[in-house]
Design a protein around this motif. Structure first.
Motif, mmCIF file in Angstrom:
data_model
loop_
_atom_site.group_PDB
_atom_site.id
_atom_site.type_symbol
_atom_site.label_atom_id
_atom_site.label_comp_id
_atom_site.label_asym_id
_atom_site.label_seq_id
_atom_site.Cartn_x
_atom_site.Cartn_y
_atom_site.Cartn_z
ATOM 1 N N THR A 62 0.841 -1.186 0.000
ATOM 2 C CA THR A 62 0.000 0.000 0.000
ATOM 3 C C THR A 62 0.884 1.246 0.000
ATOM 4 O O THR A 62 1.779 1.385 0.819
ATOM 5 C CB THR A 62 -0.913 0.020 1.234
ATOM 6 N N SER A 63 0.596 2.140 -0.947
ATOM 7 C CA SER A 63 1.397 3.350 -1.080
ATOM 8 C C SER A 63 0.671 4.542 -0.463
ATOM 9 O O SER A 63 -0.513 4.759 -0.708
ATOM 10 C CB SER A 63 1.668 3.644 -2.555
ATOM 11 N N ILE A 64 1.401 5.307 0.293
ATOM 12 C CA ILE A 64 0.838 6.485 0.943
ATOM 13 C C ILE A 64 0.365 7.514 -0.090
ATOM 14 O O ILE A 64 -0.579 8.255 0.163
ATOM 15 C CB ILE A 64 1.856 7.083 1.930
ATOM 16 N N VAL A 65 0.983 7.557 -1.252
ATOM 17 C CA VAL A 65 0.594 8.540 -2.264
ATOM 18 C C VAL A 65 -0.750 8.214 -2.903
ATOM 19 O O VAL A 65 -1.327 9.051 -3.590
ATOM 20 C CB VAL A 65 1.683 8.720 -3.350
ATOM 21 N N GLU A 66 -1.259 7.021 -2.661
ATOM 22 C CA GLU A 66 -2.567 6.625 -3.195
ATOM 23 C C GLU A 66 -3.719 7.079 -2.296
ATOM 24 O O GLU A 66 -4.882 6.935 -2.664
ATOM 25 C CB GLU A 66 -2.628 5.111 -3.369
ATOM 26 N N LEU A 73 -7.958 5.805 3.382
ATOM 27 C CA LEU A 73 -7.237 5.575 4.641
ATOM 28 C C LEU A 73 -7.904 4.475 5.457
ATOM 29 O O LEU A 73 -7.219 3.604 5.997
ATOM 30 C CB LEU A 73 -7.191 6.853 5.476
ATOM 31 N N VAL A 74 -9.223 4.518 5.537
ATOM 32 C CA VAL A 74 -9.952 3.499 6.306
ATOM 33 C C VAL A 74 -9.667 2.116 5.737
ATOM 34 O O VAL A 74 -9.371 1.174 6.482
ATOM 35 C CB VAL A 74 -11.463 3.797 6.325
ATOM 36 N N THR A 75 -9.720 1.975 4.430
ATOM 37 C CA THR A 75 -9.453 0.685 3.791
ATOM 38 C C THR A 75 -8.036 0.212 4.078
ATOM 39 O O THR A 75 -7.808 -0.951 4.410
ATOM 40 C CB THR A 75 -9.691 0.775 2.273
ATOM 41 N N ALA A 76 -7.070 1.122 3.972
ATOM 42 C CA ALA A 76 -5.672 0.752 4.226
ATOM 43 C C ALA A 76 -5.489 0.249 5.651
ATOM 44 O O ALA A 76 -4.850 -0.788 5.881
ATOM 45 C CB ALA A 76 -4.754 1.946 3.957
ATOM 46 N N TYR A 77 -6.060 0.973 6.614
ATOM 47 C CA TYR A 77 -5.913 0.561 8.012
ATOM 48 C C TYR A 77 -6.735 -0.691 8.322
ATOM 49 O O TYR A 77 -6.267 -1.563 9.056
ATOM 50 C CB TYR A 77 -6.251 1.710 8.966
ATOM 51 N N ASP A 78 -7.933 -0.797 7.778
ATOM 52 C CA ASP A 78 -8.737 -2.006 7.993
ATOM 53 C C ASP A 78 -8.012 -3.234 7.452
ATOM 54 O O ASP A 78 -7.978 -4.282 8.100
ATOM 55 C CB ASP A 78 -10.115 -1.880 7.345
ATOM 56 N N ASP A 79 -7.432 -3.105 6.265
ATOM 57 C CA ASP A 79 -6.686 -4.223 5.671
ATOM 58 C C ASP A 79 -5.475 -4.585 6.526
ATOM 59 O O ASP A 79 -5.179 -5.764 6.738
ATOM 60 C CB ASP A 79 -6.241 -3.880 4.247
ATOM 61 N N ALA A 80 -4.760 -3.578 7.019
ATOM 62 C CA ALA A 80 -3.584 -3.833 7.857
ATOM 63 C C ALA A 80 -3.984 -4.482 9.175
ATOM 64 O O ALA A 80 -3.309 -5.400 9.657
ATOM 65 C CB ALA A 80 -2.820 -2.542 8.103
ATOM 66 N N LEU A 81 -5.103 -4.036 9.747
ATOM 67 C CA LEU A 81 -5.585 -4.636 10.999
ATOM 68 C C LEU A 81 -6.005 -6.083 10.788
ATOM 69 O O LEU A 81 -5.716 -6.952 11.606
ATOM 70 C CB LEU A 81 -6.743 -3.821 11.568
#
Length: 88
Positions: A62-66, A73-81
């Motif tokens: 996951t790239s921060i520039v996306e 952001l919610v999707t990125a953190y939900d996926d990481a969790l």
């Protein structure tokens, strides 16, 4: 499981208000740039989320520039969790 959306939205409101702005109405489609977040504020947001949620979704693919919207952001953190939970 921790609620990434509530944490992210609360931190955004805190940052915007701390910069003298009014509490923004947020949805998953809210544009992050449109909120007036500076790069420093965005960095503070990410540090706060890592401290609160215990994950950094930007260490892998996951790239921060996306990250364009609150939903991104919610999707990125939900996926990481979810990945962290699966690792046990």
């Amino acid at each position: 499981m921790l609620n990434a959306r509530e944490s992210i939205e609360a931190e955004i409101v805190r940052l915007v208000q701390g910069a003298g702005g009014d509490a923004p109405a947020l949805s998953l489609t809210t544009d992050l740039v449109g909120l007036g977040l500076t790069s420093l504020m965005f960095a503070e947001l990410l540090i706060g989320m890592e401290m609160e949620l215990g994950v950094d979704p930007f260490q892998g693919e996951t790239s921060i520039v996306e990250m364009r919207t609150v939903g991104d952001l919610v999707t990125a953190y939900d996926d990481a969790l979810a990945a962290e939970s699966a690792r046990g």
